[in-house]
Design a protein around this motif. Structure first.
Motif, PDB file in Angstrom:
ATOM      1  N   PRO A  55       0.812  -1.238   0.000  1.00  0.00           N
ATOM      2  CA  PRO A  55       0.000   0.000   0.000  1.00  0.00           C
ATOM      3  C   PRO A  55       0.831   1.266   0.000  1.00  0.00           C
ATOM      4  O   PRO A  55       0.320   2.343  -0.300  1.00  0.00           O
ATOM      5  CB  PRO A  55      -0.830  -0.129   1.291  1.00  0.00           C
ATOM      6  CG  PRO A  55      -0.101  -1.128   2.136  1.00  0.00           C
ATOM      7  CD  PRO A  55       0.537  -2.085   1.168  1.00  0.00           C
ATOM      8  N   GLU A  56       2.117   1.148   0.302  1.00  0.00           N
ATOM      9  CA  GLU A  56       2.997   2.309   0.262  1.00  0.00           C
ATOM     10  C   GLU A  56       3.616   2.511  -1.119  1.00  0.00           C
ATOM     11  O   GLU A  56       4.424   3.408  -1.314  1.00  0.00           O
ATOM     12  CB  GLU A  56       4.110   2.154   1.307  1.00  0.00           C
ATOM     13  CG  GLU A  56       3.609   2.163   2.737  1.00  0.00           C
ATOM     14  CD  GLU A  56       2.933   3.476   3.106  1.00  0.00           C
ATOM     15  OE1 GLU A  56       3.535   4.539   2.841  1.00  0.00           O
ATOM     16  OE2 GLU A  56       1.819   3.448   3.633  1.00  0.00           O
ATOM     17  N   THR A  57       3.243   1.654  -2.082  1.00  0.00           N
ATOM     18  CA  THR A  57       3.777   1.760  -3.443  1.00  0.00           C
ATOM     19  C   THR A  57       2.861   2.625  -4.297  1.00  0.00           C
ATOM     20  O   THR A  57       1.652   2.386  -4.370  1.00  0.00           O
ATOM     21  CB  THR A  57       3.901   0.368  -4.092  1.00  0.00           C
ATOM     22  OG1 THR A  57       4.802  -0.429  -3.328  1.00  0.00           O
ATOM     23  CG2 THR A  57       4.413   0.482  -5.524  1.00  0.00           C
ATOM     24  N   VAL A  58       3.420   3.622  -4.942  1.00  0.00           N
ATOM     25  CA  VAL A  58       2.671   4.474  -5.868  1.00  0.00           C
ATOM     26  C   VAL A  58       2.710   3.835  -7.253  1.00  0.00           C
ATOM     27  O   VAL A  58       3.789   3.542  -7.772  1.00  0.00           O
ATOM     28  CB  VAL A  58       3.264   5.897  -5.935  1.00  0.00           C
ATOM     29  CG1 VAL A  58       2.565   6.728  -7.003  1.00  0.00           C
ATOM     30  CG2 VAL A  58       3.184   6.570  -4.576  1.00  0.00           C
ATOM     31  N   ILE A  59       1.534   3.620  -7.847  1.00  0.00           N
ATOM     32  CA  ILE A  59       1.443   3.116  -9.215  1.00  0.00           C
ATOM     33  C   ILE A  59       1.309   4.321 -10.136  1.00  0.00           C
ATOM     34  O   ILE A  59       0.382   5.115 -10.011  1.00  0.00           O
ATOM     35  CB  ILE A  59       0.235   2.179  -9.388  1.00  0.00           C
ATOM     36  CG1 ILE A  59       0.303   1.042  -8.376  1.00  0.00           C
ATOM     37  CG2 ILE A  59       0.191   1.623 -10.811  1.00  0.00           C
ATOM     38  CD1 ILE A  59      -0.955   0.201  -8.325  1.00  0.00           C
ATOM     39  N   GLN A  89       5.988   1.953  -8.605  1.00  0.00           N
ATOM     40  CA  GLN A  89       5.865   1.032  -9.741  1.00  0.00           C
ATOM     41  C   GLN A  89       5.437   1.886 -10.928  1.00  0.00           C
ATOM     42  O   GLN A  89       4.304   2.347 -11.014  1.00  0.00           O
ATOM     43  CB  GLN A  89       4.838  -0.067  -9.443  1.00  0.00           C
ATOM     44  CG  GLN A  89       4.876  -1.238 -10.433  1.00  0.00           C
ATOM     45  CD  GLN A  89       4.031  -0.993 -11.671  1.00  0.00           C
ATOM     46  OE1 GLN A  89       2.898  -0.545 -11.572  1.00  0.00           O
ATOM     47  NE2 GLN A  89       4.581  -1.286 -12.823  1.00  0.00           N
ATOM     48  N   ALA A  90       6.400   2.163 -11.819  1.00  0.00           N
ATOM     49  CA  ALA A  90       6.170   3.080 -12.934  1.00  0.00           C
ATOM     50  C   ALA A  90       6.080   2.311 -14.239  1.00  0.00           C
ATOM     51  O   ALA A  90       6.856   1.380 -14.478  1.00  0.00           O
ATOM     52  CB  ALA A  90       7.301   4.113 -13.014  1.00  0.00           C
ATOM     53  N   THR A  91       5.150   2.706 -15.081  1.00  0.00           N
ATOM     54  CA  THR A  91       4.920   2.043 -16.361  1.00  0.00           C
ATOM     55  C   THR A  91       4.839   3.096 -17.461  1.00  0.00           C
ATOM     56  O   THR A  91       4.144   4.097 -17.302  1.00  0.00           O
ATOM     57  CB  THR A  91       3.620   1.218 -16.342  1.00  0.00           C
ATOM     58  OG1 THR A  91       3.689   0.264 -15.280  1.00  0.00           O
ATOM     59  CG2 THR A  91       3.406   0.496 -17.648  1.00  0.00           C
ATOM     60  N   THR A  92       5.542   2.854 -18.572  1.00  0.00           N
ATOM     61  CA  THR A  92       5.511   3.756 -19.720  1.00  0.00           C
ATOM     62  C   THR A  92       4.741   3.104 -20.855  1.00  0.00           C
ATOM     63  O   THR A  92       5.024   1.959 -21.223  1.00  0.00           O
ATOM     64  CB  THR A  92       6.941   4.081 -20.185  1.00  0.00           C
ATOM     65  OG1 THR A  92       7.660   4.675 -19.096  1.00  0.00           O
ATOM     66  CG2 THR A  92       6.920   5.038 -21.367  1.00  0.00           C
ATOM     67  N   ASN A 110     -11.980   0.050 -13.191  1.00  0.00           N
ATOM     68  CA  ASN A 110     -11.655   0.150 -11.768  1.00  0.00           C
ATOM     69  C   ASN A 110     -10.246  -0.350 -11.437  1.00  0.00           C
ATOM     70  O   ASN A 110     -10.008  -0.881 -10.358  1.00  0.00           O
ATOM     71  CB  ASN A 110     -12.696  -0.605 -10.924  1.00  0.00           C
ATOM     72  CG  ASN A 110     -14.067   0.009 -11.013  1.00  0.00           C
ATOM     73  OD1 ASN A 110     -14.208   1.231 -11.008  1.00  0.00           O
ATOM     74  ND2 ASN A 110     -15.091  -0.823 -11.115  1.00  0.00           N
ATOM     75  N   GLN A 111      -9.311  -0.195 -12.358  1.00  0.00           N
ATOM     76  CA  GLN A 111      -7.917  -0.563 -12.124  1.00  0.00           C
ATOM     77  C   GLN A 111      -6.975   0.556 -12.575  1.00  0.00           C
ATOM     78  O   GLN A 111      -5.974   0.290 -13.243  1.00  0.00           O
ATOM     79  CB  GLN A 111      -7.584  -1.853 -12.879  1.00  0.00           C
ATOM     80  CG  GLN A 111      -8.312  -3.072 -12.401  1.00  0.00           C
ATOM     81  CD  GLN A 111      -7.795  -3.582 -11.064  1.00  0.00           C
ATOM     82  OE1 GLN A 111      -6.745  -3.155 -10.593  1.00  0.00           O
ATOM     83  NE2 GLN A 111      -8.526  -4.482 -10.448  1.00  0.00           N
ATOM     84  N   PRO A 112      -7.259   1.811 -12.228  1.00  0.00           N
ATOM     85  CA  PRO A 112      -6.383   2.889 -12.700  1.00  0.00           C
ATOM     86  C   PRO A 112      -5.116   2.979 -11.872  1.00  0.00           C
ATOM     87  O   PRO A 112      -5.047   2.456 -10.755  1.00  0.00           O
ATOM     88  CB  PRO A 112      -7.245   4.137 -12.489  1.00  0.00           C
ATOM     89  CG  PRO A 112      -8.040   3.804 -11.264  1.00  0.00           C
ATOM     90  CD  PRO A 112      -8.350   2.328 -11.378  1.00  0.00           C
ATOM     91  N   PRO A 113      -4.099   3.646 -12.399  1.00  0.00           N
ATOM     92  CA  PRO A 113      -2.921   3.946 -11.572  1.00  0.00           C
ATOM     93  C   PRO A 113      -3.289   4.975 -10.507  1.00  0.00           C
ATOM     94  O   PRO A 113      -4.335   5.630 -10.573  1.00  0.00           O
ATOM     95  CB  PRO A 113      -1.928   4.520 -12.582  1.00  0.00           C
ATOM     96  CG  PRO A 113      -2.801   5.119 -13.643  1.00  0.00           C
ATOM     97  CD  PRO A 113      -3.994   4.220 -13.749  1.00  0.00           C
ATOM     98  N   ASP A 114      -2.413   5.129  -9.533  1.00  0.00           N
ATOM     99  CA  ASP A 114      -2.630   6.146  -8.496  1.00  0.00           C
ATOM    100  C   ASP A 114      -2.415   7.544  -9.056  1.00  0.00           C
ATOM    101  O   ASP A 114      -3.154   8.481  -8.733  1.00  0.00           O
ATOM    102  CB  ASP A 114      -1.665   5.920  -7.325  1.00  0.00           C
ATOM    103  CG  ASP A 114      -1.882   4.585  -6.648  1.00  0.00           C
ATOM    104  OD1 ASP A 114      -3.042   4.251  -6.365  1.00  0.00           O
ATOM    105  OD2 ASP A 114      -0.888   3.869  -6.422  1.00  0.00           O
ATOM    106  N   VAL A 115      -1.392   7.695  -9.888  1.00  0.00           N
ATOM    107  CA  VAL A 115      -1.047   8.965 -10.522  1.00  0.00           C
ATOM    108  C   VAL A 115      -0.732   8.681 -11.975  1.00  0.00           C
ATOM    109  O   VAL A 115      -0.143   7.640 -12.300  1.00  0.00           O
ATOM    110  CB  VAL A 115       0.180   9.629  -9.847  1.00  0.00           C
ATOM    111  CG1 VAL A 115       0.525  10.951 -10.528  1.00  0.00           C
ATOM    112  CG2 VAL A 115      -0.055   9.838  -8.359  1.00  0.00           C
ATOM    113  N   ALA A 116      -1.120   9.588 -12.860  1.00  0.00           N
ATOM    114  CA  ALA A 116      -0.797   9.437 -14.273  1.00  0.00           C
ATOM    115  C   ALA A 116      -0.414  10.793 -14.846  1.00  0.00           C
ATOM    116  O   ALA A 116      -0.765  11.839 -14.292  1.00  0.00           O
ATOM    117  CB  ALA A 116      -1.974   8.853 -15.051  1.00  0.00           C
ATOM    118  N   VAL A 117       0.286  10.747 -15.952  1.00  0.00           N
ATOM    119  CA  VAL A 117       0.587  11.954 -16.718  1.00  0.00           C
ATOM    120  C   VAL A 117      -0.494  12.140 -17.769  1.00  0.00           C
ATOM    121  O   VAL A 117      -0.998  11.171 -18.342  1.00  0.00           O
ATOM    122  CB  VAL A 117       1.971  11.837 -17.394  1.00  0.00           C
ATOM    123  CG1 VAL A 117       2.132  12.867 -18.510  1.00  0.00           C
ATOM    124  CG2 VAL A 117       3.079  12.005 -16.372  1.00  0.00           C
ATOM    125  N   ALA A 118      -0.876  13.387 -18.017  1.00  0.00           N
ATOM    126  CA  ALA A 118      -1.767  13.711 -19.133  1.00  0.00           C
ATOM    127  C   ALA A 118      -1.389  15.082 -19.654  1.00  0.00           C
ATOM    128  O   ALA A 118      -1.023  15.972 -18.872  1.00  0.00           O
ATOM    129  CB  ALA A 118      -3.235  13.709 -18.708  1.00  0.00           C
TER     130      ALA A 118
END
Length: 456
Positions: A55-59, A89-92, A110-118
Motif C-alpha cells: 500500500p505504500e507503493t505508488v502506481i 511502480q512506474a509504467t511507460t 476500476n484498475q487505474p494507476p494512483d497517478v498518471a501523466v496527461a
C-alpha cells in the motif's frame, strides 16, 4: 456552424458506476494490451490486472519516450532514493491516443494507476467523462503546495468547473530556433549574439527577406509533409495573435466556432510566404530540422523539445526565442504535461501518498527543464539555476502567453482533431489547397465529431 443548445454540467465529474458491461469489456481490452506495456521497475503489469502491491507503493503511468523518457526515469529514481526502491511502480505506454485509451479503459475497469501523466488538453475530456478525481486545496496543502506555486497561465487553464483537475509539470510551447551563423550574416543578431526584436509582421518579413538573401533560398522551415501537429501549432499561434480570433471549437467540441476572417488572414499569410520563397512548401519533420541545422534556412519553428536534437549536432551554433508577435497580441500554441489523479476510491492516506509523489516530481523540475520544457513549478522557474540555463531562459516568457487547444473529446495533443485540421493546413502550405477550400474541408471533416456526443 452547427447550432445546438448549450451543454450543462455539474460542478464535479459524475460518479463512476459499478463495473458495467462497458467496464468489463474495457478491463478485458486492458488485459489484452498488457503485454505491450513496458515497466521500469518491479513486475511489468503490477497493479494493472489486480495483483497486490504494497500500500505504500505508488502506481504511476506516463507516456514519455526519447530524452523525456530518460529524464523521467531519472526523476523516478530520485523518488525511489528518497522513499525506497519499492515505493514506486512506474509504467511507460505508447504516446498519444494509445496511452489515453488504456488510461480510460483502466479507470472504467476500476484498475487505474494512483497517478498518471496527461497533457493538459487531454485531461479536460477525461474530466468531462468523469474519469478524474479533483485535486483540492487540502490535497495541495497536505504536501506544502498551493496554487501560487505554479505558472498562472497553466494553472488557470487546468481549472475546470471550478475544480483543479491537474497539476502542471511544465509548459511546452511552439518555439523559434535560429541558426546564428545565418542570422549574423543577415544582420539579425544583437551585440550579445541574440536574435533582435522582430515584433510586427513588417519586421518579421523584413528578416525573412534578409535570411533568404543569405541562404539563396528559403528563410524558415515548418514541417508539413507526413506531419499534422506542426501545421496546427503554426496556425494556432498566429491565429491567436489576432484580436478577432474566436475559439476554434466551443461547447466541448460540439460547435465549430472558428472565425473565418482570422482563419483566412493566417492561411493567406502562410501561402504568401511560400509563394515569395521564404517558407518551405514541402518538408517532413526531420528534413525541416536539417535545413536549419545545415544553414540552408535561418529559422526553424517547432516545439522546444527539439532542443536536444539541436544540441546533438556537432558545430551547430543555434539560439531559441519566443515566436514573435506578428499581429495584435502575443500568443503561442502550447500544451502542458500534468499529473492527474484517475478516479478511484482513495483513503486519506492514499491521497497523501499520491500528492507526495507529485511534489517530489515537481521538486526535480530542473532535470525536466534541461530537456527544453519550461517549469510550471515556480520555485524551480524562479531559481538562479534555471534563470542561468541557456537557451531555455531566452524563450521562457512564452509560458505566460501560452494558448491551449480548445476542449473537445476528440481534441488535444496528438488527437484526431489535430490530425484532421493539421492535414488541411499542411496542404495549403504545399499549394494543393486554397485557404478557402481548406476551411471548407475542415468543416466537412469535423462534422462527424461535432455531431457525435463524447463516448467517454
Amino acid at each position: 456552424m452547427r447550432n445546438r443548445p448549450p451543454r450543462t454540467r455539474a460542478a464535479g465529474p459524475p460518479a463512476i458506476p459499478a463495473l458495467s458491461r462497458r467496464g468489463l469489456l474495457g478491463a478485458g481490452a486492458l488485459a489484452a494490451s498488457a503485454l505491450s506495456l513496458s515497466g521500469c521497475s518491479t513486475p511489468l503489469a503490477a497493479g494493472l490486472l489486480g495483483s497486490q502491491l504494497d500500500p505504500e507503493t505508488v502506481i504511476y503511468w506516463n507516456l514519455f519516450g526519447g530524452g523525456d523518457g530518460v529524464r523521467m526515469q531519472d526523476m523516478q529514481a530520485g523518488y525511489q532514493e528518497q522513499y525506497g526502491r519499492d515505493s514506486l511502480q512506474a509504467t511507460t505506454l505508447a504516446w498519444g491516443n494509445p496511452y489515453y485509451s488504456k488510461l480510460t479503459l483502466s479507470t472504467v475497469g476500476n484498475q487505474p494507476p494512483d497517478v498518471a501523466v496527461a497533457h493538459l488538453t487531454r485531461a479536460k475530456p477525461l474530466w468531462a467523462g468523469g474519469l478524474l478525481d479533483p485535486i483540492t486545496e487540502e490535497d495541495l496543502a497536505s504536501v506544502g503546495l498551493s496554487s501560487a506555486d505554479f505558472n498562472q497561465q497553466a494553472w488557470t487553464t487546468q481549472q475546470t468547473d471550478g475544480q483543479n483537475i491537474a497539476i502542471p509539470l511544465d509548459t511546452h510551447p511552439f518555439t523559434l530556433f535560429y541558426n546564428k551563423e545565418v542570422c549574423e550574416q543577415a544582420g539579425l543578431l544583437d551585440g550579445d549574439g541574440l536574435l533582435v526584436d522582430l515584433t510586427g509582421k513588417e519586421a518579421f518579413e523584413a528578416a525573412l527577406t534578409e535570411i533568404s538573401a543569405v541562404t539563396g533560398g528559403i528563410a524558415m522551415t515548418v514541417a508539413n509533409v507526413s506531419e499534422t501537429s506542426t501545421p496546427w501549432r503554426f496556425f494556432w499561434t498566429l491565429y491567436n495573435q489576432l484580436e478577432g480570433a474566436t475559439p476554434f471549437l466551443s461547447e466541448d467540441g460540439a460547435v465549430l466556432s472558428v472565425d473565418d476572417d482570422s482563419f483566412l488572414t493566417v492561411m493567406t499569410t502562410i501561402q504568401e510566404w511560400v509563394e515569395k520563397g521564404w517558407l518551405n512548401s514541402n518538408l517532413d519533420y526531420a528534413t525541416s530540422q536539417t535545413e536549419m541545422f545545415t544553414g540552408k534556412a535561418g529559422f526553424y519553428l517547432q516545439g522546444e523539445w527539439e532542443i536536444a536534437t539541436a544540441q546533438s549536432i556537432e558545430g551547430l551554433d543555434f539560439g531559441m526565442a519566443p515566436i514573435p508577435q506578428l499581429f495584435d497580441k502575443p500568443a503561442v500554441q502550447a500544451d502542458s504535461h500534468t499529473f492527474i489523479l484517475p478516479r478511484k476510491d482513495r483513503s486519506p492516506e492514499q491521497r497523501k501518498l499520491a500528492m507526495q509523489f507529485i511534489k517530489a516530481m515537481l521538486e526535480q523540475s530542473m532535470v525536466w527543464a534541461e530537456g527544453g520544457h519550461i517549469p510550471a513549478y515556480m520555485p524551480t522557474f524562479e531559481s538562479s539555476e534555471f534563470q542561468a540555463l541557456e537557451p531555455q531562459r531566452y524563450y521562457a516568457e512564452s509560458a505566460d502567453h501560452a494558448v491551449y487547444d480548445d476542449p473537445a473529446w476528440y481534441g488535444g495533443s496528438g488527437s484526431t482533431f489535430e490530425d484532421t485540421v493539421g492535414a488541411q493546413l499542411g496542404l495549403v502550405q504545399q499549394g494543393v489547397l486554397t485557404p478557402e477550400r481548406a476551411l471548407a474541408a475542415i468543416r466537412s471533416q469535423l462534422e462527424i465529431y461535432t455531431s457525435t456526443p463524447s463516448p467517454l
